[in-house]
Design an enzyme around this catalytic site. Structure first.
Site, mmCIF file in Angstrom:
data_model
loop_
_atom_site.group_PDB
_atom_site.id
_atom_site.type_symbol
_atom_site.label_atom_id
_atom_site.label_comp_id
_atom_site.label_asym_id
_atom_site.label_seq_id
_atom_site.Cartn_x
_atom_site.Cartn_y
_atom_site.Cartn_z
ATOM 1 N N HIS A 88 0.857 -1.194 0.000
ATOM 2 C CA HIS A 88 0.000 0.000 0.000
ATOM 3 C C HIS A 88 0.888 1.238 0.000
ATOM 4 O O HIS A 88 1.285 1.749 1.048
ATOM 5 C CB HIS A 88 -0.931 -0.017 1.230
ATOM 6 C CG HIS A 88 -1.979 1.049 1.219
ATOM 7 N ND1 HIS A 88 -3.198 0.911 1.850
ATOM 8 C CD2 HIS A 88 -2.006 2.288 0.649
ATOM 9 C CE1 HIS A 88 -3.918 2.001 1.678
ATOM 10 N NE2 HIS A 88 -3.216 2.868 0.956
ATOM 11 N N HIS A 118 1.285 4.797 -2.401
ATOM 12 C CA HIS A 118 0.947 5.664 -3.542
ATOM 13 C C HIS A 118 2.251 6.311 -3.974
ATOM 14 O O HIS A 118 2.829 7.089 -3.213
ATOM 15 C CB HIS A 118 -0.072 6.722 -3.129
ATOM 16 C CG HIS A 118 -1.343 6.137 -2.585
ATOM 17 N ND1 HIS A 118 -2.465 5.942 -3.368
ATOM 18 C CD2 HIS A 118 -1.660 5.684 -1.356
ATOM 19 C CE1 HIS A 118 -3.420 5.397 -2.625
ATOM 20 N NE2 HIS A 118 -2.959 5.224 -1.402
ATOM 21 N N HIS A 167 -9.554 0.916 -1.567
ATOM 22 C CA HIS A 167 -9.519 1.534 -0.241
ATOM 23 C C HIS A 167 -10.927 1.433 0.330
ATOM 24 O O HIS A 167 -11.910 1.810 -0.340
ATOM 25 C CB HIS A 167 -9.150 3.015 -0.352
ATOM 26 C CG HIS A 167 -7.695 3.282 -0.583
ATOM 27 N ND1 HIS A 167 -6.994 2.735 -1.613
ATOM 28 C CD2 HIS A 167 -6.817 4.056 0.113
ATOM 29 C CE1 HIS A 167 -5.733 3.164 -1.551
ATOM 30 N NE2 HIS A 167 -5.596 3.968 -0.513
ATOM 31 N N GLU A 183 -11.307 3.258 5.672
ATOM 32 C CA GLU A 183 -10.311 4.193 6.226
ATOM 33 C C GLU A 183 -11.100 5.256 6.985
ATOM 34 O O GLU A 183 -10.985 5.387 8.202
ATOM 35 C CB GLU A 183 -9.469 4.809 5.101
ATOM 36 C CG GLU A 183 -8.417 5.814 5.581
ATOM 37 C CD GLU A 183 -7.656 6.496 4.424
ATOM 38 O OE1 GLU A 183 -8.155 6.475 3.277
ATOM 39 O OE2 GLU A 183 -6.569 7.057 4.693
ATOM 40 N N ASP A 190 1.669 4.015 2.817
ATOM 41 C CA ASP A 190 0.634 4.844 2.184
ATOM 42 C C ASP A 190 1.257 6.008 1.396
ATOM 43 O O ASP A 190 1.472 5.876 0.197
ATOM 44 C CB ASP A 190 -0.375 5.345 3.225
ATOM 45 C CG ASP A 190 -1.762 5.595 2.643
ATOM 46 O OD1 ASP A 190 -1.965 5.351 1.442
ATOM 47 O OD2 ASP A 190 -2.655 6.023 3.399
ATOM 48 N N ASP A 191 1.545 7.123 2.060
ATOM 49 C CA ASP A 191 2.132 8.306 1.400
ATOM 50 C C ASP A 191 3.289 8.815 2.263
ATOM 51 O O ASP A 191 3.157 9.818 2.964
ATOM 52 C CB ASP A 191 1.069 9.393 1.239
ATOM 53 C CG ASP A 191 -0.105 8.924 0.405
ATOM 54 O OD1 ASP A 191 0.009 8.910 -0.827
ATOM 55 O OD2 ASP A 191 -1.137 8.557 0.999
HETATM 56 N N1 HPA Z 1 -6.590 7.370 1.000
HETATM 57 C C1 HPA Z 1 -7.303 7.593 -0.108
HETATM 58 N N2 HPA Z 1 -6.744 8.068 -1.219
HETATM 59 C C2 HPA Z 1 -5.434 8.287 -1.238
HETATM 60 C C3 HPA Z 1 -4.663 8.060 -0.123
HETATM 61 C C4 HPA Z 1 -5.272 7.566 1.050
HETATM 62 O O1 HPA Z 1 -4.649 7.325 2.103
HETATM 63 N N3 HPA Z 1 -3.397 8.389 -0.471
HETATM 64 C C5 HPA Z 1 -3.422 8.784 -1.749
HETATM 65 N N4 HPA Z 1 -4.664 8.729 -2.225
HETATM 66 ZN ZN ZN Z 2 -3.831 4.735 0.378
#
Ligand code: HPA
Ligand code: ZN
Length: 336
Positions: free
Chosen positions: A18, A20, A198, A201, A279-280
């Site tokens: 996971h 991006h 996703h 969350e 994630d990011d």
């Molecule tokens: N959630 C949803 N969209 C996203 C995320 C995330 O954590 N990171 C980049 N796009």
């Molecule tokens: Zn994500």
């Protein structure tokens, strides 16, 4: 003790499921690309960029994240961004990664579809040659846009589909349920692509049910809010569904108030197939190693639990059985 934990984690072979890739763009690289592409930046300095990374929810982050992606203009930019990520992954003991990218973020600002995908594929190839890291590309649809746009994206991707492993669903979750994307997920499956979305969350457990039952996903990204629904937990455990959990992201986007309250340990105790991911990382304060380390410390995870997370990252990956078996053997050899 702390040092041994860090050393153990960084040496543990692991996959990232996971991530991006646009979220790995560090402010320094953002300025470098902005300058070489003569793109006007909304910020004056790296410090100013970092100061803007205080988010109170997912949308707060997405607004800044889509803005940051505007500096990406050439195949070289995408290649360089991917290589910078793979070097960090390598330093953290990562040996495989399945990268999300958002084609619509780039095509909607006028870049040809080929730029992002060709740049990323060349970075992936170089990472395998240089560091032995294998990887796959997952094309995400932006859920705040409509399904027609997602279908058009799948069509535009046609020439590259043999080099894409799957599709995903990301961006603003609440108000954009998986049910909105049934047609495009069915079409992707028919083309032999693996599926993830996703869900849970910020969105409710119903979105996780929809991702399972309507989209027929192979993986759930995040899935935190599944814990609110006992029947759903049962279903996820019974089907050995992989959850790609992202602890530092959850902290930065206020999905949890404190890492000590993070559900990772509870998930493992329940028998859920959780994995640990960044994630990011450029926005949330740490790459995969840091996610493992901070979560292990906050929740007092045992070495066995850390090994379970690493094993899950391979068994939950889109690698073929033989490669999974090879990676699991590497973990066994490491633990011995
Ligand atoms: N959630 C949803 N969209 C996203 C995320 C995330 O954590 N990171 C980049 N796009
Ligand atoms: Zn994500």
């Amino acid at each position: 003790m702390t040092d041994t934990l860090e050393t153990f984690i960084r040496g543990l072979p692991k996959a990232e499921l996971h991530l991006h890739i646009e979220g790995s763009l560090e402010p320094e690289q953002m300025f470098e690309f902005g300058k070489r592409n003569r793109v006007d930046m909304p910020f004056q300095s790296v410090e100013e960029v970092r100061a803007a990374y205080a988010f109170s929810n997912l949308q707060d982050f997405l607004d800044i994240y889509y803005q940051g992606a505007g500096v990406l203009q050439t195949e070289q930019d995408f290649n360089d961004m991917a290589m910078a990520y793979f070097r960090r992954l390598h330093a953290d003991g990562g040996v495989h990664a399945e990268l999300f990218f958002d084609p619509q973020t780039h095509t909607d600002r006028g870049l040809p579809f080929s730029i992002a995908v060709e740049g990323l594929l060349s970075g992936m190839k170089a990472a395998e040659a240089e560091m032995g890291i294998t990887s796959g590309l997952i094309m995400c649809f932006l859920r705040h846009l409509d399904e027609e746009a997602a279908l058009a994206t799948l069509k535009a991707a046609e020439p590259w589909l043999d080099r894409v492993v799957g599709v995903g669903l990301d961006s603003s979750e609440v108000g954009h349920p998986p049910s909105k994307f049934q047609k495009v997920f069915r079409a992707a499956k028919e083309r032999g692509l693996r599926l993830c979305a996703h869900a849970g969350e910020e969105g409710p457990p119903e979105y996780v049910w929809e991702a399972l039952d309507l989209l027929k996903v192979d993986r759930i990204d995040h899935g935190n809010r599944a814990l609110e629904d006992e029947a759903l937990v049962k279903r996820l455990v019974a089907s050995e569904m992989t959850l790609t959990v992202c602890p530092l992201s959850n902290l930065k986007l206020c999905v949890v108030d404190d890492l000590k309250d993070h559900p990772m340990k509870r998930m493992l105790d329940l028998g859920l197939k959780a994995t640990c991911n960044a994630d990011d990382p450029a926005y949330f304060g740490g790459y995969i190693g840091e996610n493992f380390i901070q979560t292990a410390r906050a929740l007092d995870l045992s070495r066995e639990e850390l090994v379970t997370l690493a094993r899950n990252s391979f068994t939950g990956s889109f690698l073929d059985e033989e490669r999974v078996a090879r990676r699991l053997a590497e973990i066994d050899a490491y633990v011995d």
